[in-house]
Design a protein around this motif. Structure first.
Motif, PDB file in Angstrom:
ATOM      1  N   LEU A 163    -105.989  60.488  57.100  1.00  0.00           N
ATOM      2  CA  LEU A 163    -104.571  60.620  57.431  1.00  0.00           C
ATOM      3  C   LEU A 163    -104.016  62.010  57.128  1.00  0.00           C
ATOM      4  O   LEU A 163    -103.172  62.519  57.863  1.00  0.00           O
ATOM      5  N   ALA A 164    -104.455  62.647  56.060  1.00  0.00           N
ATOM      6  CA  ALA A 164    -103.976  63.995  55.738  1.00  0.00           C
ATOM      7  C   ALA A 164    -105.134  64.965  55.560  1.00  0.00           C
ATOM      8  O   ALA A 164    -105.018  65.961  54.857  1.00  0.00           O
ATOM      9  N   ASN A 165    -106.273  64.663  56.198  1.00  0.00           N
ATOM     10  CA  ASN A 165    -107.409  65.591  56.276  1.00  0.00           C
ATOM     11  C   ASN A 165    -107.895  66.061  54.905  1.00  0.00           C
ATOM     12  O   ASN A 165    -108.401  67.168  54.757  1.00  0.00           O
ATOM     13  N   GLY A 166    -107.764  65.210  53.893  1.00  0.00           N
ATOM     14  CA  GLY A 166    -108.283  65.552  52.578  1.00  0.00           C
ATOM     15  C   GLY A 166    -107.236  65.580  51.489  1.00  0.00           C
ATOM     16  O   GLY A 166    -107.568  65.508  50.296  1.00  0.00           O
ATOM     17  N   ILE A 167    -105.977  65.693  51.841  1.00  0.00           N
ATOM     18  CA  ILE A 167    -104.910  65.566  50.850  1.00  0.00           C
ATOM     19  C   ILE A 167    -104.672  64.075  50.631  1.00  0.00           C
ATOM     20  O   ILE A 167    -104.513  63.317  51.585  1.00  0.00           O
ATOM     21  N   PRO A 168    -104.667  63.612  49.389  1.00  0.00           N
ATOM     22  CA  PRO A 168    -104.601  62.159  49.137  1.00  0.00           C
ATOM     23  C   PRO A 168    -103.329  61.520  49.662  1.00  0.00           C
ATOM     24  O   PRO A 168    -102.222  61.902  49.294  1.00  0.00           O
ATOM     25  N   VAL A 169    -103.502  60.540  50.536  1.00  0.00           N
ATOM     26  CA  VAL A 169    -102.388  59.726  51.016  1.00  0.00           C
ATOM     27  C   VAL A 169    -102.976  58.465  51.630  1.00  0.00           C
ATOM     28  O   VAL A 169    -104.039  58.492  52.245  1.00  0.00           O
ATOM     29  N   GLY A 170    -102.294  57.370  51.446  1.00  0.00           N
ATOM     30  CA  GLY A 170    -102.646  56.109  52.080  1.00  0.00           C
ATOM     31  C   GLY A 170    -101.382  55.439  52.556  1.00  0.00           C
ATOM     32  O   GLY A 170    -100.271  55.829  52.177  1.00  0.00           O
ATOM     33  N   ALA A 171    -101.535  54.433  53.398  1.00  0.00           N
ATOM     34  CA  ALA A 171    -100.356  53.731  53.906  1.00  0.00           C
ATOM     35  C   ALA A 171    -100.681  52.280  54.182  1.00  0.00           C
ATOM     36  O   ALA A 171    -101.821  51.930  54.502  1.00  0.00           O
ATOM     37  N   VAL A 172     -99.670  51.444  54.038  1.00  0.00           N
ATOM     38  CA  VAL A 172     -99.729  50.037  54.426  1.00  0.00           C
ATOM     39  C   VAL A 172     -98.682  49.840  55.504  1.00  0.00           C
ATOM     40  O   VAL A 172     -97.496  50.119  55.291  1.00  0.00           O
ATOM     41  N   LEU A 173     -99.121  49.376  56.667  1.00  0.00           N
ATOM     42  CA  LEU A 173     -98.225  49.131  57.788  1.00  0.00           C
ATOM     43  C   LEU A 173     -98.067  47.626  57.961  1.00  0.00           C
ATOM     44  O   LEU A 173     -99.064  46.904  58.019  1.00  0.00           O
ATOM     45  N   VAL A 174     -96.823  47.153  58.025  1.00  0.00           N
ATOM     46  CA  VAL A 174     -96.572  45.717  57.998  1.00  0.00           C
ATOM     47  C   VAL A 174     -95.577  45.306  59.070  1.00  0.00           C
ATOM     48  O   VAL A 174     -94.737  46.093  59.509  1.00  0.00           O
ATOM     49  N   LYS A 175     -95.682  44.045  59.477  1.00  0.00           N
ATOM     50  CA  LYS A 175     -94.684  43.443  60.344  1.00  0.00           C
ATOM     51  C   LYS A 175     -93.413  43.149  59.550  1.00  0.00           C
ATOM     52  O   LYS A 175     -93.437  43.037  58.317  1.00  0.00           O
ATOM     53  N   GLU A 176     -92.316  42.950  60.272  1.00  0.00           N
ATOM     54  CA  GLU A 176     -91.031  42.741  59.616  1.00  0.00           C
ATOM     55  C   GLU A 176     -91.031  41.497  58.733  1.00  0.00           C
ATOM     56  O   GLU A 176     -90.383  41.475  57.679  1.00  0.00           O
ATOM     57  N   LYS A 177     -91.765  40.459  59.131  1.00  0.00           N
ATOM     58  CA  LYS A 177     -91.763  39.243  58.315  1.00  0.00           C
ATOM     59  C   LYS A 177     -92.335  39.504  56.925  1.00  0.00           C
ATOM     60  O   LYS A 177     -91.922  38.861  55.949  1.00  0.00           O
ATOM     61  N   VAL A 178     -93.274  40.423  56.823  1.00  0.00           N
ATOM     62  CA  VAL A 178     -93.817  40.790  55.507  1.00  0.00           C
ATOM     63  C   VAL A 178     -92.807  41.629  54.750  1.00  0.00           C
ATOM     64  O   VAL A 178     -92.527  41.400  53.564  1.00  0.00           O
ATOM     65  N   ASN A 179     -92.225  42.602  55.416  1.00  0.00           N
ATOM     66  CA  ASN A 179     -91.215  43.443  54.770  1.00  0.00           C
ATOM     67  C   ASN A 179     -90.060  42.614  54.223  1.00  0.00           C
ATOM     68  O   ASN A 179     -89.526  42.900  53.149  1.00  0.00           O
ATOM     69  N   ALA A 180     -89.688  41.572  54.966  1.00  0.00           N
ATOM     70  CA  ALA A 180     -88.537  40.758  54.549  1.00  0.00           C
ATOM     71  C   ALA A 180     -88.773  40.051  53.224  1.00  0.00           C
ATOM     72  O   ALA A 180     -87.808  39.665  52.547  1.00  0.00           O
ATOM     73  N   ALA A 181     -90.015  39.881  52.841  1.00  0.00           N
ATOM     74  CA  ALA A 181     -90.322  39.208  51.576  1.00  0.00           C
ATOM     75  C   ALA A 181     -90.327  40.158  50.387  1.00  0.00           C
ATOM     76  O   ALA A 181     -90.402  39.704  49.240  1.00  0.00           O
TER      77      ALA A 181
END
Length: 471
Positions: free
Chosen positions: A323-341
């Protein structure tokens, strides 16, 4: 076989059926001239003159300079012994080549374990981090930053998701997905004294090394030394939909974790029927479906996201490595139903989604997501597999060449270590995977056809090392 299965199909190179697998382990020792011990994620190589046929067999070691030896000795003295490193001290890189402290050149077919998708020294990437580092490197998540919000917007608009959460790595992304899944089930089952909390994963999977994600990683050597790990993990055979359905239908699962293409596990691709069946079973049971695309996502398969090839969308997706070509970063992508919780304070991070990492990731994303770039990855990957099949055909140790895009595996009927060593001595960096019997090839996505041909030639010329090792 439908068109998707054809795209993901793998073809055997030789018909030999027997298989000998090897797990790699060993206690840390003082620096020596031996390369026998290794781990699949820590391999490097040297670059002598171009190899000739058979050059991988019995090749003498190169000499290391006093400067390289000093680094190796200091590492053994001062670092915790978690890595059994190759005796190469990397000092720089350009494109798909890296250089050691002694000035030798190496073709990088590992990309820092599928991380440096744009290779080394990309001028746009360099300009981005130079500019951002002179403006703002860190701001806590107590405030807003423009790069974080802009990256979240780009990622969400590129896929099934409605929201993003940023962290520092793939294992942290999976850890967050574990927590989000359990919180979702708690909110979705308000009248239950025991909401679903267990998880299903698959054999040969790898989801990380923190205490939650390692509990969902199938290899015993990653879990057993740290027992008891998080309870509630279940494993079934990768691709076995009927067995997976039985576990899902039990009603005990918060989520199913699956890699559309397994990397560490040996370069195994799912089928459309398998992922679609998981999607349907999860929907029926109220279970979340999580796709781990930490290694196979963001262009690696020739699709922006690996699951696009199957036409099946998850509820949660975890990403990190390129994602950043070697610079540390991660991500979690979620549907709205998960975000709502999820509520304020349920999860957090000090460094995750910092402005430097997010600005770098924007540059990477803007390059990789272009259709022409992805089409090139797909073409180069298919050409490379066919080249390997042609050049390695007939060797009794080569069982199969498989993969999709630029995530390619060569399965052997013997441990891959001697071949990896020979490739290292011939100037090509490769990794192992599976049970130690798969050569894993995950080069920068910018690699040229000429460089791929060079890698295939070196691998072919080094195959005699397997005969020496087994004689």
């Amino acid at each position: 076989m439908n068109s998707l299965q054809s795209f993901l199909a793998v073809a055997p190179v030789a018909t030999k059926a027997s298989s000998t697998s090897a797990s790699v382990s060993g206690a840390r020792a003082a620096p020596s001239t031996s390369r026998r011990g290794r781990v699949s994620a820590c391999l490097a190589a040297e670059a002598p003159p171009p190899p000739t046929a058979g050059s991988g067999a019995g090749k003498p070691r190169r000499e290391l300079s006093a400067a390289s030896l000093a680094v190796i000795e200091d590492e053994a003295r001062y670092l915790v012994g978690t890595y059994n490193r190759s005796r190469v001290v990397i000092d720089g890189g350009r494109g798909c080549k890296i250089y050691d402290l002694d000035g030798r050149e190496y073709l990088d077919m590992a990309a820092g374990i599928a991380v440096t998708a744009l290779g080394h020294g990309d001028p746009d990437f360099h300009a981005t981090i130079s500019q951002q580092s002179g403006t703002l490197v860190h701001a806590s998540n107590v405030q807003y930053t423009l790069p974080q919000v802009e990256l979240a917007k780009r990622l969400v608009h590129s896929c099934f998701a409605d929201r993003a959460f940023f962290c520092n790595s793939g294992t942290e992304a999976n850890e967050a997905a574990i927590k989000f899944s359990r919180k979702y089930q708690l909110v979705a089952n308000p009248d239950s004294d025991a909401p679903p909390f267990e998880f299903l994963a698959f054999d040969n999977c790898f989801h990380g090394r923190t205490m939650g994600s390692v509990a969902l990683t199938s290899k015993l050597q990653y879990r057993e030394p740290f027992a008891p790990v998080m309870p509630g993990s279940n494993f079934v055979e990768y691709g076995n939909l009927e067995e997976a359905k039985k576990v899902i239908q039990s009603g005990r699962l918060a989520a199913v974790f699956v890699e559309p293409v397994q990397g560490e596990g040996g370069i195994h691709s799912a089928t459309q029927e398998f992922l679609q069946g998981l999607r349907e079973a999860c929907d029926e049971a109220g279970t979340l479906l999580v796709f781990d695309e930490v290694q196979c996502g963001l262009g690696r398969t020739g699709y922006l996201w690996a699951h696009e090839a199957y036409g099946v969308a998850p509820d949660i997706m975890t990403i990190a490595k390129p994602l950043a070509n070697g610079i540390p970063v991660g991500a979690v992508l979620v549907k709205e139903k998960v975000n709502a919780a999820i509520s304020y304070g349920d999860h957090g991070t000090t460094f995750g989604g910092g402005p430097l990492a997010c600005k770098a990731a924007l540059t990477v994303f803007d390059k990789i997501h272009k259709p022409d770039f992805l089409a090139e990855v797909s073409k180069k990957g298919e050409d490379f597999k066919q080249l390997l099949r042609a050049k390695l055909s007939g060797n009794p140790h080569v069982k199969e060449v498989r993969g999709v895009g630029l995530i390619v595996g060569i399965e052997l009927d013997v441990p891959a270590g001697p071949l990896v060593d020979a490739c290292l001595d011939a100037g090509v960096i490769v990794l192992t995977a599976g049970k130690g019997n798969v050569v894993r090839l995950v080069p920068p996505l910018i690699i040229s056809e000429k460089e791929l041909e060079q890698a295939a030639d070196v691998i072919r010329d080094c195959l005699p090392a397997l005969d020496v090792a087994t004689s």
